[in-house]
Design an enzyme around this catalytic site. Structure first.
Site, mmCIF file in Angstrom:
data_model
loop_
_atom_site.group_PDB
_atom_site.id
_atom_site.type_symbol
_atom_site.label_atom_id
_atom_site.label_comp_id
_atom_site.label_asym_id
_atom_site.label_seq_id
_atom_site.Cartn_x
_atom_site.Cartn_y
_atom_site.Cartn_z
ATOM 1 N N HIS A 25 0.899 -1.233 -0.259
ATOM 2 C CA HIS A 25 -0.491 0.145 -0.252
ATOM 3 C C HIS A 25 0.865 1.191 0.111
ATOM 4 O O HIS A 25 1.970 1.654 -0.009
ATOM 5 C CB HIS A 25 -0.963 0.032 1.281
ATOM 6 C CG HIS A 25 -2.092 -0.945 0.681
ATOM 7 N ND1 HIS A 25 -1.624 -2.153 1.607
ATOM 8 C CD2 HIS A 25 -3.465 -0.681 0.932
ATOM 9 C CE1 HIS A 25 -3.353 -2.894 1.089
ATOM 10 N NE2 HIS A 25 -4.022 -1.395 -0.003
ATOM 11 N N LYS B 109 -0.380 4.785 4.591
ATOM 12 C CA LYS B 109 -0.856 4.129 5.278
ATOM 13 C C LYS B 109 0.057 2.997 6.603
ATOM 14 O O LYS B 109 0.167 3.067 6.745
ATOM 15 C CB LYS B 109 -1.414 2.636 4.633
ATOM 16 C CG LYS B 109 -2.620 1.366 4.919
ATOM 17 C CD LYS B 109 -2.425 0.728 4.413
ATOM 18 C CE LYS B 109 -3.360 -0.725 5.200
ATOM 19 N NZ LYS B 109 -4.947 -0.001 5.007
#
Length: 243
Positions: free
Chosen positions: A132, A136
């Site tokens: 990600h 995040k």
């Protein structure tokens, strides 16, 4: 046309949700975010709530939905056991759809992972790898855990008792029956997930690549459209697809 209130309206997902709600022929009833706005007032003028904010805000969302008698879709990740207990309590009075990922493709991927895990033998090791964007804050991702749960269900085991995370240093050999997780962070990656089934002299890789957050927003709107009108209970994305 449904009036949908957004909890976490000023984040990237909040903006994507607003666009998807309008594109889906619905109305954005309003939004609240980080202390700005009253979720109870938002719920009172909405047909449903969608929450992609933070675990700390979840109880207020559930309380507001219960008071207004409307359904809520919870897409917030990083939930702890106490959050799930709160969802269970809320589901006694309203319809709640909770998921670690609203993507329709990920929902189908989890189904395929469950099927593969149930049919391949215990000599096939399972590893979940996700990547990600650098901002995040939780790991493994909610989607990775969702996929790990699907694999565990296919094997008929408890994920918590068979999970391997954060390998570092001299860890020893891989435990039999373990489901491993690896988390990568960097750049602007919306989300990449691969579940590896590594058997004797062969591997199977099942992968989903998210190119834009809009896919999660569109899936959430589809889920909300399905959820509105359902009786009280706790629901999942596979039910939305009839899996």
């Amino acid at each position: 046309m449904a009036r949908i209130g957004i909890v976490g309206s000023e984040g990237r997902m909040g903006h994507a949700l607003a666009a998807a709600i309008r594109d889906g022929g619905h109305e954005v009833a309003g939004g609240v975010d980080r202390g700005h706005g009253d979720v109870a007032e938002l719920a009172a003028k909405s047909d449903a709530l969608v929450d992609f904010s933070a675990p700390a805000a979840l109880q207020a969302t559930l309380d507001a939905a219960i008071a207004a008698g409307i359904p809520v879709l919870v897409g917030t990740t990083g939930l702890e056991p106490e959050n799930h207990e709160a969802i269970d309590r809320a589901a006694a009075g309203i319809a709640v759809l909770q998921t670690g990922n609203t993507s329709l493709g990920v929902t189908m991927l989890a189904h395929l992972v469950r099927e593969a895990a149930s049919r391949l033998g215990d000599d096939w090791d399972i590893e979940v790898v996700e990547m990600h964007h650098r901002m995040k804050v939780d790991a493994p991702s909610g989607t990775a855990l969702l996929l790990g749960e699907a694999a565990a269900e296919g094997r008929g085991i408890e994920l918590a008792a068979h999970s391997e995370r954060g390998r570092d240093g001299i860890t020893g050999s891989r435990a039999d029956g373990a489901i491993g997780f690896a988390s990568l962070r960097g750049g602007t990656v919306a989300g990449e997930h691969t579940v590896y089934f590594a058997g004797p002299e062969e591997r199977l890789a099942l992968t989903h690549l998210a190119e834009n957050r809009a896919i999660f927003a569109r899936g959430a709107v589809k889920g909300l459209g399905w959820l509105i009108g359902k009786p009280a209970g706790r629901y999942t994305m596979p039910q939305v697809l009839g899996l």
